[in-house]
Write a protein that holds these residues in place. Sequence first.
Motif, mmCIF file in Angstrom:
data_model
loop_
_atom_site.group_PDB
_atom_site.id
_atom_site.type_symbol
_atom_site.label_atom_id
_atom_site.label_comp_id
_atom_site.label_asym_id
_atom_site.label_seq_id
_atom_site.Cartn_x
_atom_site.Cartn_y
_atom_site.Cartn_z
ATOM 1 N N VAL A 28 0.843 -1.195 0.000
ATOM 2 C CA VAL A 28 0.000 0.000 0.000
ATOM 3 C C VAL A 28 0.879 1.247 0.000
ATOM 4 O O VAL A 28 0.667 2.176 -0.778
ATOM 5 N N SER A 29 1.895 1.252 0.846
ATOM 6 C CA SER A 29 2.811 2.396 0.927
ATOM 7 C C SER A 29 3.506 2.654 -0.405
ATOM 8 O O SER A 29 3.568 3.794 -0.870
ATOM 9 N N HIS A 30 4.018 1.597 -1.023
ATOM 10 C CA HIS A 30 4.731 1.768 -2.287
ATOM 11 C C HIS A 30 3.816 2.263 -3.402
ATOM 12 O O HIS A 30 4.227 3.089 -4.218
ATOM 13 N N VAL A 31 2.594 1.780 -3.448
ATOM 14 C CA VAL A 31 1.653 2.261 -4.466
ATOM 15 C C VAL A 31 1.322 3.728 -4.202
ATOM 16 O O VAL A 31 1.291 4.548 -5.122
ATOM 17 N N GLU A 32 1.096 4.074 -2.932
ATOM 18 C CA GLU A 32 0.779 5.474 -2.595
ATOM 19 C C GLU A 32 1.905 6.421 -2.974
ATOM 20 O O GLU A 32 1.655 7.554 -3.383
ATOM 21 N N LYS A 33 3.130 5.976 -2.833
ATOM 22 C CA LYS A 33 4.287 6.827 -3.115
ATOM 23 C C LYS A 33 4.805 6.664 -4.539
ATOM 24 O O LYS A 33 5.880 7.154 -4.874
ATOM 25 N N ASP A 34 4.016 5.966 -5.387
ATOM 26 C CA ASP A 34 4.395 5.737 -6.784
ATOM 27 C C ASP A 34 5.738 5.031 -6.910
ATOM 28 O O ASP A 34 6.468 5.238 -7.866
ATOM 29 N N ARG A 35 6.067 4.205 -5.948
ATOM 30 C CA ARG A 35 7.303 3.423 -6.017
ATOM 31 C C ARG A 35 7.055 2.055 -6.642
ATOM 32 O O ARG A 35 7.987 1.357 -6.981
ATOM 33 N N ARG A 36 5.789 1.695 -6.703
ATOM 34 C CA ARG A 36 5.408 0.420 -7.308
ATOM 35 C C ARG A 36 4.147 0.645 -8.107
ATOM 36 O O ARG A 36 3.247 1.364 -7.684
ATOM 37 N N LEU A 37 4.080 0.009 -9.273
ATOM 38 C CA LEU A 37 2.883 0.114 -10.088
ATOM 39 C C LEU A 37 1.751 -0.680 -9.458
ATOM 40 O O LEU A 37 1.966 -1.754 -8.897
ATOM 41 N N LEU A 38 0.584 -0.160 -9.559
ATOM 42 C CA LEU A 38 -0.608 -0.848 -9.076
ATOM 43 C C LEU A 38 -0.924 -1.984 -10.039
ATOM 44 O O LEU A 38 -1.034 -1.776 -11.243
ATOM 45 N N THR A 39 -1.054 -3.186 -9.498
ATOM 46 C CA THR A 39 -1.382 -4.337 -10.335
ATOM 47 C C THR A 39 -2.893 -4.436 -10.517
ATOM 48 O O THR A 39 -3.661 -3.895 -9.707
ATOM 49 N N VAL A 40 -3.311 -5.125 -11.552
ATOM 50 C CA VAL A 40 -4.741 -5.311 -11.798
ATOM 51 C C VAL A 40 -5.403 -6.063 -10.643
ATOM 52 O O VAL A 40 -6.453 -5.628 -10.152
ATOM 53 N N PRO A 41 -4.821 -7.171 -10.144
ATOM 54 C CA PRO A 41 -5.474 -7.855 -9.015
ATOM 55 C C PRO A 41 -5.631 -6.968 -7.772
ATOM 56 O O PRO A 41 -6.668 -6.999 -7.118
ATOM 57 N N LEU A 42 -4.609 -6.173 -7.473
ATOM 58 C CA LEU A 42 -4.704 -5.292 -6.305
ATOM 59 C C LEU A 42 -5.735 -4.190 -6.548
ATOM 60 O O LEU A 42 -6.493 -3.832 -5.644
ATOM 61 N N ALA A 43 -5.792 -3.666 -7.756
ATOM 62 C CA ALA A 43 -6.795 -2.649 -8.090
ATOM 63 C C ALA A 43 -8.202 -3.215 -7.966
ATOM 64 O O ALA A 43 -9.102 -2.553 -7.444
ATOM 65 N N LYS A 44 -8.396 -4.450 -8.429
ATOM 66 C CA LYS A 44 -9.719 -5.081 -8.319
ATOM 67 C C LYS A 44 -10.096 -5.306 -6.860
ATOM 68 O O LYS A 44 -11.247 -5.107 -6.471
ATOM 69 N N LYS A 45 -9.131 -5.701 -6.046
ATOM 70 C CA LYS A 45 -9.400 -5.903 -4.621
ATOM 71 C C LYS A 45 -9.733 -4.569 -3.961
ATOM 72 O O LYS A 45 -10.655 -4.486 -3.144
ATOM 73 N N PHE A 46 -8.995 -3.510 -4.321
ATOM 74 C CA PHE A 46 -9.291 -2.178 -3.793
ATOM 75 C C PHE A 46 -10.711 -1.767 -4.182
ATOM 76 O O PHE A 46 -11.475 -1.265 -3.348
ATOM 77 N N LYS A 47 -11.073 -1.986 -5.428
ATOM 78 C CA LYS A 47 -12.412 -1.656 -5.926
ATOM 79 C C LYS A 47 -13.485 -2.377 -5.109
ATOM 80 O O LYS A 47 -14.500 -1.789 -4.744
ATOM 81 N N GLU A 48 -13.231 -3.648 -4.818
ATOM 82 C CA GLU A 48 -14.165 -4.450 -4.028
ATOM 83 C C GLU A 48 -14.296 -3.916 -2.599
ATOM 84 O O GLU A 48 -15.396 -3.750 -2.080
ATOM 85 N N VAL A 49 -13.160 -3.626 -1.971
ATOM 86 C CA VAL A 49 -13.163 -3.084 -0.603
ATOM 87 C C VAL A 49 -13.866 -1.728 -0.572
ATOM 88 O O VAL A 49 -14.697 -1.470 0.296
ATOM 89 N N ALA A 50 -13.555 -0.875 -1.533
ATOM 90 C CA ALA A 50 -14.181 0.450 -1.594
ATOM 91 C C ALA A 50 -15.687 0.318 -1.746
ATOM 92 O O ALA A 50 -16.453 1.028 -1.072
#
Length: 86
Positions: A28-50
Amino acid sequence: SIFKHFRSKHRLTQNELAALMGSTQGSVSHVEKDRRLLTVPLAKKFKEVASEMGDEYSLDEIFNEPANDNRLLPIALTTSAFLKDR
């Protein structure tokens, strides 16, 4: 970052959001700081949680948020642009 905005709105820590998504605080930290690209599976999980918390985001909204200038382009985009020039 959409994660940080969402966390702030719902008063979640990085650890709490990561746990809800089945991920790690570091991811989460790395995605927030643009140090790691957001993957499709993580984006889908975020979408579900949201969605479970009453916020609806499309994958386009999640991936096309304004980014820092130093953010890396997804490999698919850079590869297609490279191949297009050939």
